[in-house]
Design an enzyme around this catalytic site. Structure first.
Site, PDB file in Angstrom:
ATOM      1  N   ASP A 227      -2.170  -4.904 -12.320  1.00 49.32           N
ATOM      2  CA  ASP A 227      -2.528  -5.333 -13.662  1.00 49.32           C
ATOM      3  C   ASP A 227      -1.710  -4.596 -14.721  1.00 49.32           C
ATOM      4  OD1 ASP A 227      -3.935  -6.742 -15.494  1.00 49.32           O
ATOM      5  OD2 ASP A 227      -5.806  -5.615 -15.303  1.00 49.32           O
TER       6      ASP A 227
ATOM      7  N   HIS B 149      -1.039  -4.500 -19.228  1.00 48.15           N
ATOM      8  CA  HIS B 149      -1.324  -4.994 -20.569  1.00 48.15           C
ATOM      9  C   HIS B 149      -0.157  -4.635 -21.464  1.00 48.15           C
ATOM     10  CE1 HIS B 149      -5.270  -4.993 -18.662  1.00 48.15           C
ATOM     11  NE2 HIS B 149      -5.404  -6.115 -19.339  1.00 48.15           N
TER      12      HIS B 149
ATOM     13  N   LYS C 200      -3.880 -19.046 -20.640  1.00 46.09           N
ATOM     14  CA  LYS C 200      -3.078 -18.367 -19.611  1.00 46.09           C
ATOM     15  C   LYS C 200      -2.136 -19.302 -18.883  1.00 46.09           C
ATOM     16  CE  LYS C 200      -6.518 -19.064 -16.000  1.00 46.09           C
ATOM     17  NZ  LYS C 200      -7.031 -18.649 -14.716  1.00 46.09           N
TER      18      LYS C 200
ATOM     19  N   HIS D 170      -2.099  -9.967 -21.104  1.00 49.80           N
ATOM     20  CA  HIS D 170      -2.646  -9.463 -19.846  1.00 49.80           C
ATOM     21  C   HIS D 170      -1.824 -10.149 -18.762  1.00 49.80           C
ATOM     22  CE1 HIS D 170      -6.757  -8.793 -21.807  1.00 49.80           C
ATOM     23  NE2 HIS D 170      -6.130  -9.576 -22.662  1.00 49.80           N
TER      24      HIS D 170
HETATM   25 ZN   LIG Z   1      -6.666  -7.691 -19.005  1.00 52.77          ZN
END
Ligand SMILES: [Zn+2]
Ligand SMILES: [Zn+2]
Length: 573
Positions: A320, A322, A402, A448
């Site tokens: 992940d 950001h 997204k 994200h």
């Molecule tokens: Zn996130």
């Protein structure tokens, strides 16, 4: 309505299947029978449990109905009349559907003696169904609601031609052989323990090797692209999740706990943690974009019925990140992430992908204007990259739209991996700021993104894509060393030491099995290389090499093999 001809074919096949079931099992009550991506199904409420033999009987009856070439006839009925018709036939589920319909008339489709409530369209006649196959029986609650009656669902498929059907069935067989749950067990990679909690993965030593190789890859590739590694705790006070909106919009997926009488949440996402790190100091426009990366483990509640091997779990680790940037930097950053995804995809041996753009869902935060800006930033980036994509209406995250990039594997199946979300909402909720070139406070935008997504799911995808025959750089055991006789074990041991020193992952099989059997075992385990050593090899400091899929490669100098292997690893072949 814009059903494709394949959908029309499959849905017509569902009617034919329902007729056959109705004739063979009088008293059956019909649920629904839609076309789906891989074929079609129909839900039946009937007292006896269907068996695989029943499927054969149903298929035989369907063949007759097809041969008789019954016309599909459409009819419009006033709602009351349709209710009466299905009520008389005892079809209580159809009655329920009609009652829920908000229209003065409904359409029905008839063929032979069969009648179904249906919008259509359909084939002209049953004889146009040329290639179908009933596949499996599963339980399914009426309308997917657990308090409703459990029905029996027959999954089936149909194609325009026999050839396409045969190819599909062959693919399905191959997929069964590649099932990552089966391979994971055979290769001793991982396990799940019901007694310790469903949906949580335990990595065995060999599975841990593959995972750590993927993690090393990710750390290196993220660092190369200007991402900074961070770590955050797995639990945080509920206040953080109230601010982010998770307790309102993501509650059903979250685990709650108490510490010192205070409410805490086990993190379902990493975003708020990274936001806290971003917010620790004053950020200048010169610092942007800030990119935080983490191998972030998250915990999300999933219904026990949907848990599936490594693919649907309750705890998993995401690659992940950001990205906090200015509005002007946004599109550029999105495009860089897209490039990253395609580069990683190539490294892991995936040649093809399908792209989807998901837009604002019903339950979401943020203004229309911000959603528009975020959606067009994503869409423009795809367009400017010349990529084809489909729109997935209303399937975005609660905080932003997204892009999903789904990898297509060796069997052309799609795997959810990369996601890029564009978010104006969380920066506002957490009051994020940076100082622009004129000294004024401005709000950054947040991206994200995950590249491989859940490492658990990605490992499942890799296993099925390669059918466990990992390329050299990912193989948990890169070479199995096999001494010909007992006397050859000391030299085999030297070879092993030398290879380990060279950084290769090797094992030695000095078991009592015959040479042929040990070679066979190593082949079954799909190691990239098998190294056989006897007295001849010992004398000349050589090895006899066998390569997966290619067999005997003859004798080779040990150092030469090491060099070749290193090149192969670097090139990710
Ligand atoms: Zn996130
Ligand atoms: Zn229909």
């Amino acid at each position: 309505m814009n059903e494709t001809s394949l959908e029309i074919l499959r849905h017509s096949a569902a009617h034919i299947m329902a007729q056959a079931v109705q004739e063979l099992f009088p008293g059956v009550k019909l649920g629904i029978g839609p076309a789906i991506e891989s074929g079609f199904y129909y839900d039946f409420d009937l007292p006896e449990k269907l068996t695989p033999e029943d499927l054969l009987k149903i298929e035989t009856r369907m063949e007759q109905i097809i041969k008789e070439q019954h016309k599909f006839i459409r009819q419009e009925l006033p709602k009351a009349e349709a209710l009466k018709l299905f009520d008389e036939r005892g079809e209580k589920y159809k009655v329920e559907i009609i009652n829920d319909l908000d229209a003065p008339t409904v359409s029905i489709y008839k063929h032979d003696k069969f009648i179904d409530l249906c919008r259509g369209p359909h084939l002209e006649h049953t004889g146009q169904l040329k290639a179908f196959k009933l596949l499996s029986i599963a339980g399914a609650y009426w309308r997917g609601i657990e308090t409703n009656p459990m029905m029996q669902r027959i999954y089936a498929t149909a194609f325009e031609s026999k050839k396409e059907l045969d190819d599909y069935l062959k693919n399905l067989e191959e997929a069964k052989k590649r099932d990552h749950r089966k391979l994971g067990k055979e290769l001793d990679l991982f396990s799940l323990h019901e007694e310790a909690g469903a949906g949580f993965v335990y990595y065995h030593p060999k599975g841990a090797i593959v995972r750590s190789l993927i993690e090393d890859f990710l750390k290196k590739e993220n660092a190369k692209r200007g991402y900074e590694l961070v770590y955050i705790p797995h639990i945080a006070k509920i206040d953080l999740w109230n601010t982010s909106g998770h307790t309102n919009y993501y509650r059903e997926n979250m685990y709650f706990m108490k510490i010192d009488e205070q409410d805490y949440v086990v993190k379902p996402m990493n975003c708020p943690g990274h936001i806290l790190i971003f917010n620790r100091k004053t950020i200048s426009y010169r610092d942007l974009p800030v990119r935080y990366f983490e191998l972030g483990t998250v915990y999300r509640y999933e219904k026990s019925g949907v848990l599936h091997g490594l693919l649907r779990v309750r705890g998993f680790t995401q690659d992940d990140a950001h990205i906090f940037c200015s509005g002007e930097q946004l599109k550029d950053e999105i495009k860089k992430v897209i490039d990253f995804v395609f580069s990683a995809m190539k490294d892991f041996g995936f040649a093809d992908a399908a792209i989807e753009l998901s837009t604002r869902p019903k339950d979401s935060i943020g203004s229309d204007e911000d959603w528009d800006k975020a959606t067009s930033a994503l869409e423009d980036s795809l367009k400017e990259k010349g990529l084809e994509y489909e729109i997935n209406s209303g399937d975005g995250a609660f905080y932003g739209p997204k892009i999903d990039i789904k990898l297509k594997d060796a069997l052309k199946r799609k795997w959810q991996c990369a996601t890029i979300q564009c978010d104006f909402a969380l920066p506002a909720r957490f009051d994020l700021k940076y100082i622009d070139s004129e000294g004024k406070e401005k709000q950054p935008v947040m991206l994200h993104r995950v590249i491989l997504g859940s490492l658990e799911r990605f490992l499942g995808a890799l296993l099925e894509h390669y059918a466990a025959a990992f390329p050299l750089w990912l193989a948990p055991v890169q070479a199995m060393i096999i001494p010909v006789r007992k006397e050859d074990e000391p030299y085999a041991g030297q070879v092993k030491e030398r290879l380990i020193l060279a950084g290769l992952r090797v094992e030695l099989d000095a078991s009592n099995e015959t040479l042929t059997k040990r070679i066979r075992n190593a082949e079954v385990e799909k190691h990239p290389y098998i190294i056989v050593v006897g007295s001849k090899e010992a004398k000349e400091n050589k090895i006899a090499l066998r390569k997966r899929g290619l067999g005997d490669q003859g004798q080779i100098d040990l150092e030469e093999f090491i060099n070749k292997a290193k090149i192969e690893i670097t090139n990710k072949q």
